[in-house]
Design a protein around this motif. Sequence first.
Motif, PDB file in Angstrom:
ATOM      1  N   UNK A 126      -0.561   9.579   3.976  1.00 34.28           N
ATOM      2  CA  UNK A 126       0.673   9.876   4.691  1.00 34.28           C
ATOM      3  C   UNK A 126       1.296   8.597   5.241  1.00 34.28           C
ATOM      4  N   UNK A 127       0.467   7.699   5.787  1.00 36.60           N
ATOM      5  CA  UNK A 127       0.990   6.428   6.304  1.00 36.60           C
ATOM      6  C   UNK A 127       1.590   5.593   5.179  1.00 36.60           C
ATOM      7  N   UNK A 128       0.920   5.555   4.038  1.00 34.03           N
ATOM      8  CA  UNK A 128       1.441   4.772   2.913  1.00 34.03           C
ATOM      9  C   UNK A 128       2.765   5.357   2.404  1.00 34.03           C
ATOM     10  N   UNK A 129       2.871   6.679   2.396  1.00 31.54           N
ATOM     11  CA  UNK A 129       4.116   7.306   1.967  1.00 31.54           C
ATOM     12  C   UNK A 129       5.230   6.991   2.955  1.00 31.54           C
ATOM     13  N   UNK A 130       4.929   7.021   4.243  1.00 29.23           N
ATOM     14  CA  UNK A 130       5.936   6.694   5.247  1.00 29.23           C
ATOM     15  C   UNK A 130       6.409   5.251   5.108  1.00 29.23           C
ATOM     16  N   UNK A 131       5.474   4.352   4.835  1.00 21.03           N
ATOM     17  CA  UNK A 131       5.842   2.942   4.656  1.00 21.03           C
ATOM     18  C   UNK A 131       6.693   2.751   3.408  1.00 21.03           C
ATOM     19  N   UNK A 132       6.348   3.459   2.339  1.00 23.24           N
ATOM     20  CA  UNK A 132       7.151   3.378   1.114  1.00 23.24           C
ATOM     21  C   UNK A 132       8.573   3.863   1.375  1.00 23.24           C
ATOM     22  N   UNK A 133       8.692   4.947   2.130  1.00 21.96           N
ATOM     23  CA  UNK A 133      10.014   5.479   2.456  1.00 21.96           C
ATOM     24  C   UNK A 133      10.797   4.500   3.326  1.00 21.96           C
ATOM     25  N   UNK A 134      10.131   3.907   4.319  1.00 19.72           N
ATOM     26  CA  UNK A 134      10.794   2.944   5.194  1.00 19.72           C
ATOM     27  C   UNK A 134      11.333   1.760   4.402  1.00 19.72           C
ATOM     28  N   UNK A 135      10.509   1.214   3.518  1.00 17.02           N
ATOM     29  CA  UNK A 135      10.948   0.045   2.749  1.00 17.02           C
ATOM     30  C   UNK A 135      12.000   0.413   1.701  1.00 17.02           C
ATOM     31  N   UNK A 136      11.982   1.643   1.229  1.00 16.05           N
ATOM     32  CA  UNK A 136      13.050   2.088   0.326  1.00 16.05           C
ATOM     33  C   UNK A 136      14.389   2.071   1.049  1.00 16.05           C
ATOM     34  N   UNK A 137      14.390   2.539   2.292  1.00 20.03           N
ATOM     35  CA  UNK A 137      15.620   2.535   3.093  1.00 20.03           C
ATOM     36  C   UNK A 137      16.064   1.093   3.360  1.00 20.03           C
ATOM     37  N   UNK A 166      15.465  -6.428  -3.786  1.00 21.95           N
ATOM     38  CA  UNK A 166      14.389  -6.386  -4.779  1.00 21.95           C
ATOM     39  C   UNK A 166      13.031  -6.669  -4.131  1.00 21.95           C
ATOM     40  N   UNK A 167      13.012  -7.573  -3.144  1.00 20.97           N
ATOM     41  CA  UNK A 167      11.764  -7.832  -2.409  1.00 20.97           C
ATOM     42  C   UNK A 167      11.278  -6.563  -1.717  1.00 20.97           C
ATOM     43  N   UNK A 168      12.202  -5.869  -1.057  1.00 17.73           N
ATOM     44  CA  UNK A 168      11.808  -4.663  -0.339  1.00 17.73           C
ATOM     45  C   UNK A 168      11.428  -3.528  -1.288  1.00 17.73           C
ATOM     46  N   UNK A 169      12.097  -3.442  -2.424  1.00 18.06           N
ATOM     47  CA  UNK A 169      11.748  -2.396  -3.380  1.00 18.06           C
ATOM     48  C   UNK A 169      10.361  -2.632  -3.981  1.00 18.06           C
ATOM     49  N   UNK A 170      10.111  -3.856  -4.473  1.00 16.63           N
ATOM     50  CA  UNK A 170       8.866  -4.132  -5.189  1.00 16.63           C
ATOM     51  C   UNK A 170       7.690  -4.366  -4.251  1.00 16.63           C
ATOM     52  N   UNK A 171       7.879  -5.273  -3.273  1.00 10.83           N
ATOM     53  CA  UNK A 171       6.780  -5.604  -2.362  1.00 10.83           C
ATOM     54  C   UNK A 171       6.648  -4.603  -1.229  1.00 10.83           C
ATOM     55  N   UNK A 172       7.635  -3.744  -1.062  1.00  5.21           N
ATOM     56  CA  UNK A 172       7.574  -2.727  -0.022  1.00  5.21           C
ATOM     57  C   UNK A 172       7.336  -1.350  -0.589  1.00  5.21           C
ATOM     58  N   UNK A 173       8.380  -0.718  -1.135  1.00  3.73           N
ATOM     59  CA  UNK A 173       8.279   0.652  -1.608  1.00  3.73           C
ATOM     60  C   UNK A 173       7.240   0.823  -2.719  1.00  3.73           C
ATOM     61  N   UNK A 174       7.367   0.027  -3.788  1.00  3.16           N
ATOM     62  CA  UNK A 174       6.447   0.169  -4.930  1.00  3.16           C
ATOM     63  C   UNK A 174       5.016  -0.161  -4.518  1.00  3.16           C
ATOM     64  N   UNK A 178       1.812   2.394  -4.738  1.00  2.00           N
ATOM     65  CA  UNK A 178       0.578   2.068  -5.466  1.00  2.00           C
ATOM     66  C   UNK A 178      -0.645   2.241  -4.574  1.00  2.00           C
ATOM     67  N   UNK A 179      -0.521   1.817  -3.308  1.00  2.00           N
ATOM     68  CA  UNK A 179      -1.635   2.013  -2.379  1.00  2.00           C
ATOM     69  C   UNK A 179      -1.935   3.495  -2.193  1.00  2.00           C
ATOM     70  N   UNK A 180      -0.884   4.313  -2.149  1.00  2.00           N
ATOM     71  CA  UNK A 180      -1.082   5.756  -2.019  1.00  2.00           C
ATOM     72  C   UNK A 180      -1.911   6.297  -3.189  1.00  2.00           C
ATOM     73  N   UNK A 181      -1.556   5.880  -4.406  1.00  2.00           N
ATOM     74  CA  UNK A 181      -2.286   6.343  -5.592  1.00  2.00           C
ATOM     75  C   UNK A 181      -3.723   5.835  -5.591  1.00  2.00           C
ATOM     76  N   UNK A 182      -3.922   4.583  -5.183  1.00  2.00           N
ATOM     77  CA  UNK A 182      -5.273   4.022  -5.129  1.00  2.00           C
ATOM     78  C   UNK A 182      -6.115   4.721  -4.071  1.00  2.00           C
ATOM     79  N   UNK A 183      -5.502   5.043  -2.933  1.00  2.00           N
ATOM     80  CA  UNK A 183      -6.227   5.761  -1.884  1.00  2.00           C
ATOM     81  C   UNK A 183      -6.622   7.157  -2.365  1.00  2.00           C
ATOM     82  N   UNK A 184      -5.733   7.797  -3.098  1.00  2.00           N
ATOM     83  CA  UNK A 184      -6.009   9.150  -3.606  1.00  2.00           C
ATOM     84  C   UNK A 184      -7.185   9.154  -4.574  1.00  2.00           C
ATOM     85  N   UNK A 185      -7.302   8.067  -5.363  1.00  2.00           N
ATOM     86  CA  UNK A 185      -8.335   8.032  -6.403  1.00  2.00           C
ATOM     87  C   UNK A 185      -9.627   7.349  -5.962  1.00  2.00           C
ATOM     88  N   UNK A 186      -9.529   6.366  -5.053  1.00  2.00           N
ATOM     89  CA  UNK A 186     -10.717   5.580  -4.720  1.00  2.00           C
ATOM     90  C   UNK A 186     -11.037   5.550  -3.221  1.00  2.00           C
TER      91      UNK A 186
END
Length: 261
Positions: A126-137, A166-174, A178-186
């Motif tokens: 949930x925290x990773x999703x919130x951070x992704x949303x924040x950086x998308x904005x 682009x910095x915020x999209x790639x180094x922030x949202x994306x 990715x951390x969300x997916x890694x947390x879900x799997x590992x």
Amino acid sequence: MAYPPYRSVLNFLLSALVFTVFQIFIFGKLVKKHTARIQSYEEERQFFLKFFDGKAFAIMAVMMTGGIGLRTSGLAPERFIAVFYSGLGASLLLAGLLFGRNFVRAVSAEPTVQKNTKQEGEMSMKRYMNMALLYAVLAMVGGVFYREFTSFNDFTDKTALGVVHTHYFLLGMVFFLLLLLLEKNFSFTGAKTGRILAVYHIGLNLTAAMLVVRGVSQVLGDTLSVGMSAAISGVAGIGHILLGISLVFLLVQIRHSVLEA
């Protein structure tokens, strides 16, 4: 823009004095007061206007109206504008950064009471999703500002503003997706992850802030002094170093979780 004709040791000291007075007696106390008030809310979500109370909004309105009015009226001498506004602005900037730091700490903090592994993983995702949303904005805001600011100033050359989004999209949202997916799997999130990500947030936003500063000066056609240009590059370099260090530590932590899976 008002400061260059008034650069002197005395004026620098006066600006530092203004900064210190406002930071100690006004904005420093304001950050502590409202951070404690926000953390005292029992509900998880609050209406965003509850960030300040009524008194704080009134003070902010008076300060903004008075500051803009004094600047545009021409009643105050340019030396006062340069010295006083720089000190006051620096204190306001620090207050904003401190609020941001407190936010990052709150978001990155591990829960003190851990119920079970599944709930921990859900909270981390949930925290990773919130951070992704924040950086998308932030990325969209950066993109809109780049387009409108350059268009308003009839600027068509390349500028550092063009890579903020682009910095915020790639180094922030994306990155956080990715951390969300890694947390879900590992389930890699551990006790040190919050501190590592706090350093990552600082590095990313320092870098983005210096891109904005550099880009705005390019669009406005301001000629930066050698010292100022070096300072901007130096702070951006610190941001990149923090990004690199935190990324390495995070990858090591993920590697351990993958090997143990």
